[in-house]
Enzyme design. Structure first.
Site, PDB file in Angstrom:
ATOM      1  N   ARG A  86       0.842  -1.208   0.000  1.00 56.22           N
ATOM      2  CA  ARG A  86       0.000   0.000   0.000  1.00 56.22           C
ATOM      3  C   ARG A  86       0.873   1.254   0.000  1.00 56.22           C
ATOM      4  O   ARG A  86       0.563   2.232  -0.657  1.00 56.22           O
ATOM      5  CB  ARG A  86      -0.935  -0.018   1.211  1.00 56.22           C
ATOM      6  CG  ARG A  86      -1.955  -1.162   1.160  1.00 56.22           C
ATOM      7  CD  ARG A  86      -2.754  -1.220   2.449  1.00 56.22           C
ATOM      8  NE  ARG A  86      -3.732  -2.290   2.464  1.00 56.22           N
ATOM      9  CZ  ARG A  86      -3.503  -3.525   2.918  1.00 56.22           C
ATOM     10  NH1 ARG A  86      -2.312  -3.844   3.385  1.00 56.22           N
ATOM     11  NH2 ARG A  86      -4.460  -4.432   2.914  1.00 56.22           N
ATOM     12  N   ASP A 148      -9.444  -5.045   8.195  1.00 57.47           N
ATOM     13  CA  ASP A 148      -8.473  -5.986   8.783  1.00 57.47           C
ATOM     14  C   ASP A 148      -9.073  -6.624  10.052  1.00 57.47           C
ATOM     15  O   ASP A 148      -8.907  -7.825  10.287  1.00 57.47           O
ATOM     16  CB  ASP A 148      -7.174  -5.260   9.164  1.00 57.47           C
ATOM     17  CG  ASP A 148      -6.722  -4.280   8.102  1.00 57.47           C
ATOM     18  OD1 ASP A 148      -5.597  -4.418   7.600  1.00 57.47           O
ATOM     19  OD2 ASP A 148      -7.511  -3.368   7.760  1.00 57.47           O
ATOM     20  N   ARG A 151     -11.472  -9.202   9.013  1.00 59.65           N
ATOM     21  CA  ARG A 151     -10.787 -10.415   8.538  1.00 59.65           C
ATOM     22  C   ARG A 151     -10.305 -11.246   9.731  1.00 59.65           C
ATOM     23  O   ARG A 151     -10.447 -12.475   9.759  1.00 59.65           O
ATOM     24  CB  ARG A 151      -9.589 -10.022   7.651  1.00 59.65           C
ATOM     25  CG  ARG A 151     -10.021  -9.531   6.283  1.00 59.65           C
ATOM     26  CD  ARG A 151      -8.877  -8.916   5.488  1.00 59.65           C
ATOM     27  NE  ARG A 151      -9.324  -8.534   4.164  1.00 59.65           N
ATOM     28  CZ  ARG A 151      -8.759  -7.584   3.421  1.00 59.65           C
ATOM     29  NH1 ARG A 151      -7.722  -6.890   3.884  1.00 59.65           N
ATOM     30  NH2 ARG A 151      -9.229  -7.305   2.224  1.00 59.65           N
ATOM     31  N   HIS A 175      -3.162   0.603   8.451  1.00 56.14           N
ATOM     32  CA  HIS A 175      -3.875  -0.295   7.539  1.00 56.14           C
ATOM     33  C   HIS A 175      -2.827  -0.675   6.492  1.00 56.14           C
ATOM     34  O   HIS A 175      -2.725  -0.069   5.436  1.00 56.14           O
ATOM     35  CB  HIS A 175      -5.069   0.418   6.886  1.00 56.14           C
ATOM     36  CG  HIS A 175      -5.667  -0.377   5.754  1.00 56.14           C
ATOM     37  ND1 HIS A 175      -6.207  -1.622   5.911  1.00 56.14           N
ATOM     38  CD2 HIS A 175      -5.780  -0.106   4.427  1.00 56.14           C
ATOM     39  CE1 HIS A 175      -6.623  -2.084   4.742  1.00 56.14           C
ATOM     40  NE2 HIS A 175      -6.374  -1.182   3.823  1.00 56.14           N
TER      41      HIS A 175
HETATM   42  P1  NAD Z   1      -9.458   1.532  -9.660  1.00 50.56           P
HETATM   43  O1  NAD Z   1      -8.255   1.750 -10.510  1.00 50.56           O
HETATM   44  O2  NAD Z   1     -10.403   0.447 -10.017  1.00 50.56           O
HETATM   45  O3  NAD Z   1     -10.303   2.880  -9.555  1.00 50.56           O
HETATM   46  C1  NAD Z   1      -9.741   4.094  -9.192  1.00 50.56           C
HETATM   47  C2  NAD Z   1     -10.611   5.188  -9.776  1.00 50.56           C
HETATM   48  O4  NAD Z   1     -10.121   6.440  -9.305  1.00 50.56           O
HETATM   49  C3  NAD Z   1     -10.575   5.243 -11.309  1.00 50.56           C
HETATM   50  O5  NAD Z   1     -11.893   5.165 -11.811  1.00 50.56           O
HETATM   51  C4  NAD Z   1      -9.912   6.579 -11.614  1.00 50.56           C
HETATM   52  O6  NAD Z   1     -10.406   7.188 -12.784  1.00 50.56           O
HETATM   53  C5  NAD Z   1     -10.277   7.374 -10.366  1.00 50.56           C
HETATM   54  N1  NAD Z   1      -9.402   8.523 -10.131  1.00 50.56           N
HETATM   55  C6  NAD Z   1      -8.050   8.547 -10.122  1.00 50.56           C
HETATM   56  N2  NAD Z   1      -7.605   9.785  -9.869  1.00 50.56           N
HETATM   57  C7  NAD Z   1      -8.692  10.576  -9.705  1.00 50.56           C
HETATM   58  C8  NAD Z   1      -8.884  11.943  -9.426  1.00 50.56           C
HETATM   59  N3  NAD Z   1      -7.835  12.763  -9.251  1.00 50.56           N
HETATM   60  N4  NAD Z   1     -10.145  12.401  -9.329  1.00 50.56           N
HETATM   61  C9  NAD Z   1     -11.211  11.589  -9.511  1.00 50.56           C
HETATM   62  N5  NAD Z   1     -11.092  10.283  -9.788  1.00 50.56           N
HETATM   63  C10 NAD Z   1      -9.849   9.777  -9.885  1.00 50.56           C
HETATM   64  O7  NAD Z   1      -8.909   1.333  -8.153  1.00 50.56           O
HETATM   65  P2  NAD Z   1      -9.717   0.656  -6.956  1.00 50.56           P
HETATM   66  O8  NAD Z   1      -9.444  -0.802  -6.934  1.00 50.56           O
HETATM   67  O9  NAD Z   1     -11.100   1.139  -7.010  1.00 50.56           O
HETATM   68  O10 NAD Z   1      -8.947   1.285  -5.678  1.00 50.56           O
HETATM   69  C11 NAD Z   1      -9.145   2.640  -5.301  1.00 50.56           C
HETATM   70  C12 NAD Z   1      -8.359   2.909  -4.020  1.00 50.56           C
HETATM   71  O11 NAD Z   1      -8.926   2.199  -2.909  1.00 50.56           O
HETATM   72  C13 NAD Z   1      -6.895   2.457  -4.078  1.00 50.56           C
HETATM   73  O12 NAD Z   1      -6.056   3.420  -3.504  1.00 50.56           O
HETATM   74  C14 NAD Z   1      -6.890   1.173  -3.258  1.00 50.56           C
HETATM   75  O13 NAD Z   1      -5.629   0.866  -2.761  1.00 50.56           O
HETATM   76  C15 NAD Z   1      -7.879   1.568  -2.186  1.00 50.56           C
HETATM   77  N6  NAD Z   1      -8.416   0.471  -1.375  1.00 50.56           N
HETATM   78  C16 NAD Z   1      -8.551   0.692  -0.052  1.00 50.56           C
HETATM   79  C17 NAD Z   1      -9.056  -0.288   0.777  1.00 50.56           C
HETATM   80  C18 NAD Z   1      -9.167  -0.022   2.260  1.00 50.56           C
HETATM   81  O14 NAD Z   1      -9.393  -0.936   3.054  1.00 50.56           O
HETATM   82  N7  NAD Z   1      -9.026   1.216   2.678  1.00 50.56           N
HETATM   83  C19 NAD Z   1      -9.441  -1.527   0.240  1.00 50.56           C
HETATM   84  C20 NAD Z   1      -9.313  -1.720  -1.127  1.00 50.56           C
HETATM   85  C21 NAD Z   1      -8.787  -0.718  -1.945  1.00 50.56           C
END
Ligand code: NAD
Length: 309
Positions: A86, A148, A151, A175
Site C-alpha cells: 500500500r 483488517d 478479517r 492499515h
Molecule cells: P481503480 O483503478 O479500479 O479505480 C480508481 C478510480 O479512481 C478510477 O476510476 C480513476 O479514474 C479514479 N481517479 C483517479 N484519480 C482521480 C482523481 N484525481 N479524481 C477523480 N477520480 C480519480 O482502483 P480501486 O481498486 O477502485 O482502488 C481505489 C483505491 O482504494 C486504491 O487506492 C486502493 O488501494 C484503495 N483500497 C482501499 C481499501 C481499504 O481498506 N481502505 C481496500 C481496497 C482498496
C-alpha cells in the site's frame, strides 16, 4: 441525505452499491475523472435501485454538483498491483488527494461535512486530507483497519468455531504491513481468549497465532492475486461506518483519524467511538509490551511516510 463518492473504480462502485443498499441516502452522486466510467456506474446502479430503495444516483462532471453532500467518500486513486505494498502508492495517491480535497472543500459545508477516506496508503492519506481540508480531525475518518479487524474476526471465528459476531477483537495501527494484532484484548462473549480456549478445550499455540496474523496481513495480497483488486469487503466496511455515522450509533470501530499535535501527530487505527459528529472518543485497549512496541513502530512508519510527501 446526499452522499458523494469520488472515484468510481472497483472500490468506488462496490462502495456505491453498499451505500445504496443501506437505504440511508436519498441521493448519491458519483464523480470520477473518467466521466464515462462514472456515468456507466450511475446507470447500472440506478437500474439496481429499482430492486431496493428509491435513491437518485447520478454521475456528475463537476465538483459543484456535490453541493449539499453531508458525507463525501474518497475512493479514487491507484490500487495495488500484484506484489505492490500500500505504501508503494504513496506518491501517486498524494497527487490524487491533493487534486480532490481542495475541490471538495470549495463545495461542501465545512461546519458539518464528514470525509471518509478509503484511498491507500490509508493512514497517510487521512493525514493529508485532514491537513488540506482543515476540518477538525474527528471529521476526516479513514476506514483504517475496519476491514483488517473483520478479517481477523472471521479467521478467528472459524478457528474457535464460534460466531464472528460474538468476538470482540481489533487490529490496530497502520492499515498495512505494520498493522498490530491486539491479541491481549480479544474477548469471546466477554470472556478473555485464553479462558475461552480453556473452557472450549481448544488449543491456540503461538504457531497457530502466527499463521492467523500472517493470513490477516496477507489477505489483500491474496485477493489481489486472485481477482486483481479487493472491493466487496471494503464496500461492506464503508456501509457499516455509514450506519454508525448517520444513525448516530456511537459504535466502537477501528477507524483512522489524526491523533496528537505537531510533529507527533499521526493517523492510525485505534478503537474509536463513531456517531453523527464523527469520532467522539479515542480509546486505548489492553496491550502487552510486544503489542505496544509494535504499535509505536507502526505509528513511526506512518509518520515517516507522511513526512516524505
Ligand atoms: P481503480 O483503478 O479500479 O479505480 C480508481 C478510480 O479512481 C478510477 O476510476 C480513476 O479514474 C479514479 N481517479 C483517479 N484519480 C482521480 C482523481 N484525481 N479524481 C477523480 N477520480 C480519480 O482502483 P480501486 O481498486 O477502485 O482502488 C481505489 C483505491 O482504494 C486504491 O487506492 C486502493 O488501494 C484503495 N483500497 C482501499 C481499501 C481499504 O481498506 N481502505 C481496500 C481496497 C482498496
Amino acid at each position: 441525505m446526499k452522499i458523494a463518492i469520488i472515484g468510481v473504480g472497483s472500490v468506488g462502485s462496490a462502495v456505491a452499491t453498499a451505500v445504496k443498499n443501506t437505504g440511508l441516502a436519498h441521493e448519491i452522486v458519483l464523480f470520477d475523472r473518467d466521466g464515462v466510467r462514472a456515468r456507466a456506474a450511475a446507470e447500472d446502479l440506478g437500474h439496481a435501485s429499482a430492486f431496493s430503495y428509491d435513491v437518485k444516483i447520478t454521475a456528475v462532471s463537476t465538483y459543484r454538483a456535490i453541493r449539499g453532500s453531508e458525507i463525501v467518500i474518497v475512493a479514487a486513486g491507484a490500487n495495488q498491483k500484484s506484489g505492490e505494498t500500500r505504501m508503494d502508492l504513496l506518491h501517486k495517491n498524494t497527487a490524487v488527494i491533493e487534486d480532490i480535497i481542495p475541490r471538495v472543500m470549495e463545495n461542501v459545508d465545512a461546519k458539518n461535512v464528514k470525509i471518509i477516506i478509503v484511498t491507500n496508503p490509508l493512514d497517510v492519506m487521512v493525514m493529508l486530507a485532514q491537513k488540506l481540508s482543515r476540518l477538525p480531525t474527528n471529521r476526516v475518518i479513514g476506514t483504517g483497519t475496519m476491514l483488517d479487524s473483520a478479517r481477523f474476526k472471521i479467521i478467528l471465528s472459524r478457528q474457535l468455531d464460534v460466531s464472528a459476531r460474538s468476538i470482540n477483537s481489533y487490529i490496530l495501527g497502520e492499515h498495512g504491513d505494520s498493522s498490530v494484532v491486539n491479541w491481549s484484548a480479544v474477548t469471546i462473549g466477554g470472556i478473555a481468549l485464553d479462558d475461552f480456549c480453556k473452557q472450549a478445550k481448544i488449543s491456540l499455540p503461538q504457531t497457530t497465532r502466527n499463521t492467523i496474523e500472517h493470513r490477516v496481513r496477507n489477505a489483500a495480497y491474496e485477493i489481489i492475486q486472485g481477482r486483481g483488486a479487493t472491493w466487496d469487503g471494503i464496500g461492506a466496511a464503508v456501509a457499516d461506518l455509514l450506519h454508525a455515522i448517520v444513525n448516530d450509533e456511537k459504535r466502537i470501530l477501528t477507524v483512522s483519524t489524526v491523533d496528537g499535535v505537531g510533529k507527533s501527530a499521526v493517523a492510525m487505527s485505534m478503537p474509536r467511538v463513531v456517531g453523527n459528529k464523527g469520532v467522539t472518543m479515542n480509546l486505548r485497549t489492553k496491550m502487552n509490551t510486544q503489542e505496544t512496541n509494535a504499535l509505536r513502530k507502526s505509528a513511526r512508519i506512518i509518520r515517516k511516510n507522511f513526512d516524505l510527501i
